[in-house]
Design a protein around this motif. Sequence first.
Motif, PDB file in Angstrom:
ATOM      1  N   LEU A  29      57.785  33.030  25.611  1.00 37.45           N
ATOM      2  CA  LEU A  29      58.297  34.260  25.008  1.00 37.45           C
ATOM      3  C   LEU A  29      57.970  34.335  23.522  1.00 37.45           C
ATOM      4  CD1 LEU A  29      61.760  34.568  26.786  1.00 37.45           C
ATOM      5  CD2 LEU A  29      59.855  36.162  26.968  1.00 37.45           C
ATOM      6  N   VAL A  30      58.064  33.217  22.834  1.00 40.11           N
ATOM      7  CA  VAL A  30      57.706  33.182  21.408  1.00 40.11           C
ATOM      8  C   VAL A  30      56.225  33.538  21.242  1.00 40.11           C
ATOM      9  CG1 VAL A  30      57.405  31.664  19.404  1.00 40.11           C
ATOM     10  CG2 VAL A  30      59.543  31.606  20.710  1.00 40.11           C
ATOM     11  N   CYS A  31      55.382  32.965  22.092  1.00 36.38           N
ATOM     12  CA  CYS A  31      53.949  33.294  22.039  1.00 36.38           C
ATOM     13  C   CYS A  31      53.731  34.782  22.275  1.00 36.38           C
ATOM     14  CB  CYS A  31      53.169  32.477  23.068  1.00 36.38           C
ATOM     15  SG  CYS A  31      53.049  30.737  22.663  1.00 36.38           S
ATOM     16  N   TYR A  32      54.452  35.345  23.230  1.00 37.01           N
ATOM     17  CA  TYR A  32      54.320  36.769  23.523  1.00 37.01           C
ATOM     18  C   TYR A  32      54.717  37.610  22.308  1.00 37.01           C
ATOM     19  CZ  TYR A  32      55.179  41.342  25.545  1.00 37.01           C
ATOM     20  OH  TYR A  32      55.172  42.690  25.792  1.00 37.01           O
ATOM     21  N   VAL A  33      55.840  37.283  21.697  1.00 42.21           N
ATOM     22  CA  VAL A  33      56.311  38.026  20.524  1.00 42.21           C
ATOM     23  C   VAL A  33      55.315  37.924  19.376  1.00 42.21           C
ATOM     24  CG1 VAL A  33      58.118  38.066  18.742  1.00 42.21           C
ATOM     25  CG2 VAL A  33      58.745  37.897  21.156  1.00 42.21           C
ATOM     26  N   LEU A  34      54.650  36.780  19.252  1.00 40.22           N
ATOM     27  CA  LEU A  34      53.670  36.581  18.181  1.00 40.22           C
ATOM     28  C   LEU A  34      52.309  37.187  18.508  1.00 40.22           C
ATOM     29  CD1 LEU A  34      54.555  32.925  17.125  1.00 40.22           C
ATOM     30  CD2 LEU A  34      55.173  35.061  15.961  1.00 40.22           C
ATOM     31  N   GLY A  35      52.181  37.821  19.662  1.00 36.40           N
ATOM     32  CA  GLY A  35      50.949  38.506  20.006  1.00 36.40           C
ATOM     33  C   GLY A  35      49.994  37.721  20.881  1.00 36.40           C
ATOM     34  N   PHE A  36      50.458  36.618  21.451  1.00 34.41           N
ATOM     35  CA  PHE A  36      49.624  35.793  22.326  1.00 34.41           C
ATOM     36  C   PHE A  36      50.186  35.855  23.751  1.00 34.41           C
ATOM     37  CE2 PHE A  36      49.522  33.897  18.071  1.00 34.41           C
ATOM     38  CZ  PHE A  36      48.174  34.012  17.792  1.00 34.41           C
ATOM     39  N   GLY A  37      50.183  37.074  24.307  1.00 32.79           N
ATOM     40  CA  GLY A  37      50.826  37.311  25.596  1.00 32.79           C
ATOM     41  C   GLY A  37      50.278  36.483  26.734  1.00 32.79           C
ATOM     42  N   MET A  38      48.965  36.410  26.851  1.00 29.38           N
ATOM     43  CA  MET A  38      48.390  35.649  27.964  1.00 29.38           C
ATOM     44  C   MET A  38      48.622  34.154  27.795  1.00 29.38           C
ATOM     45  SD  MET A  38      47.452  37.679  30.214  1.00 29.38           S
ATOM     46  CE  MET A  38      46.617  36.564  31.306  1.00 29.38           C
ATOM     47  N   PHE A  39      48.611  33.675  26.559  1.00 23.77           N
ATOM     48  CA  PHE A  39      48.909  32.260  26.335  1.00 23.77           C
ATOM     49  C   PHE A  39      50.361  31.981  26.724  1.00 23.77           C
ATOM     50  CE2 PHE A  39      50.059  28.593  23.677  1.00 23.77           C
ATOM     51  CZ  PHE A  39      49.087  27.706  24.108  1.00 23.77           C
ATOM     52  N   GLY A  40      51.243  32.876  26.328  1.00 30.43           N
ATOM     53  CA  GLY A  40      52.655  32.717  26.667  1.00 30.43           C
ATOM     54  C   GLY A  40      52.923  32.813  28.157  1.00 30.43           C
ATOM     55  N   LEU A  41      52.069  33.578  28.858  1.00 34.31           N
ATOM     56  CA  LEU A  41      52.241  33.686  30.304  1.00 34.31           C
ATOM     57  C   LEU A  41      52.137  32.310  30.966  1.00 34.31           C
ATOM     58  CD1 LEU A  41      52.603  35.589  32.760  1.00 34.31           C
ATOM     59  CD2 LEU A  41      50.112  35.760  32.845  1.00 34.31           C
ATOM     60  N   GLY A  42      51.348  31.438  30.379  1.00 34.60           N
ATOM     61  CA  GLY A  42      51.259  30.074  30.899  1.00 34.60           C
ATOM     62  C   GLY A  42      52.617  29.387  30.906  1.00 34.60           C
ATOM     63  N   GLY A  43      53.412  29.612  29.876  1.00 32.41           N
ATOM     64  CA  GLY A  43      54.761  29.036  29.838  1.00 32.41           C
ATOM     65  C   GLY A  43      55.647  29.584  30.938  1.00 32.41           C
ATOM     66  N   ALA A  44      55.556  30.897  31.163  1.00 28.14           N
ATOM     67  CA  ALA A  44      56.330  31.500  32.251  1.00 28.14           C
ATOM     68  C   ALA A  44      55.883  30.941  33.596  1.00 28.14           C
ATOM     69  CB  ALA A  44      56.176  33.022  32.221  1.00 28.14           C
ATOM     70  N   PHE A  45      54.574  30.758  33.750  1.00 32.25           N
ATOM     71  CA  PHE A  45      54.051  30.200  35.000  1.00 32.25           C
ATOM     72  C   PHE A  45      54.484  28.745  35.196  1.00 32.25           C
ATOM     73  CE2 PHE A  45      50.128  33.089  35.928  1.00 32.25           C
ATOM     74  CZ  PHE A  45      50.978  34.141  36.198  1.00 32.25           C
ATOM     75  N   ILE A  46      54.601  27.997  34.117  1.00 36.57           N
ATOM     76  CA  ILE A  46      55.084  26.612  34.237  1.00 36.57           C
ATOM     77  C   ILE A  46      56.490  26.617  34.834  1.00 36.57           C
ATOM     78  CG2 ILE A  46      55.887  24.597  32.911  1.00 36.57           C
ATOM     79  CD1 ILE A  46      53.442  25.087  31.059  1.00 36.57           C
TER      80      ILE A  46
END
Length: 162
Positions: A70-87
């Motif tokens: 979620l932090v990655c998403y807020v900082l503009g790295f949505g696809m990178f942050g999606l990896g955290g959600a997928f984990i």
Amino acid sequence: MDWLDYLTVITYRLGFILAVPSILLLPWEAETGFPALKACYVAATMCACCLHIYMKSFRLLLQAATWGGLVCYVLGFGMFGLGGAFITLGGLCFKEYFCFKVPGLRAQPVILAALWFALVFDFEPVAQVLAAASALLFLIVSIAKWRMPLHFDIGDKTKFEV
């Protein structure tokens, strides 16, 4: 079980249900207009904030993956942050395999990792197949979860590491 136990179990199970359309529609997000990426984050957050896992280290690891995403998403790295959600979502599917023995469910973390790579590197046909397979597994485990009594998700509270 108290009211908060009921609320968290229902929220956790609803997170699995929301994962079905959100993951299925990720490769088609632009075409459908459905905010699949945001819905994946919501599904992972619903599951992460309502985990009932006895071991604190695993519980915190799965929660931290979503919060980091979620932090990655807020900082503009949505696809990178999606990896955290997928984990988080993949880890929970792996855990649920031991409850329901759904064939293929142990592979869900690998399917989600491959889906993430296919989305990031724009391998659209591969992403579509992987999204469909993952969504089907989420659907099956969601149905299995809702068929069992709510108190089964809590288990023995005396065994929780606080």
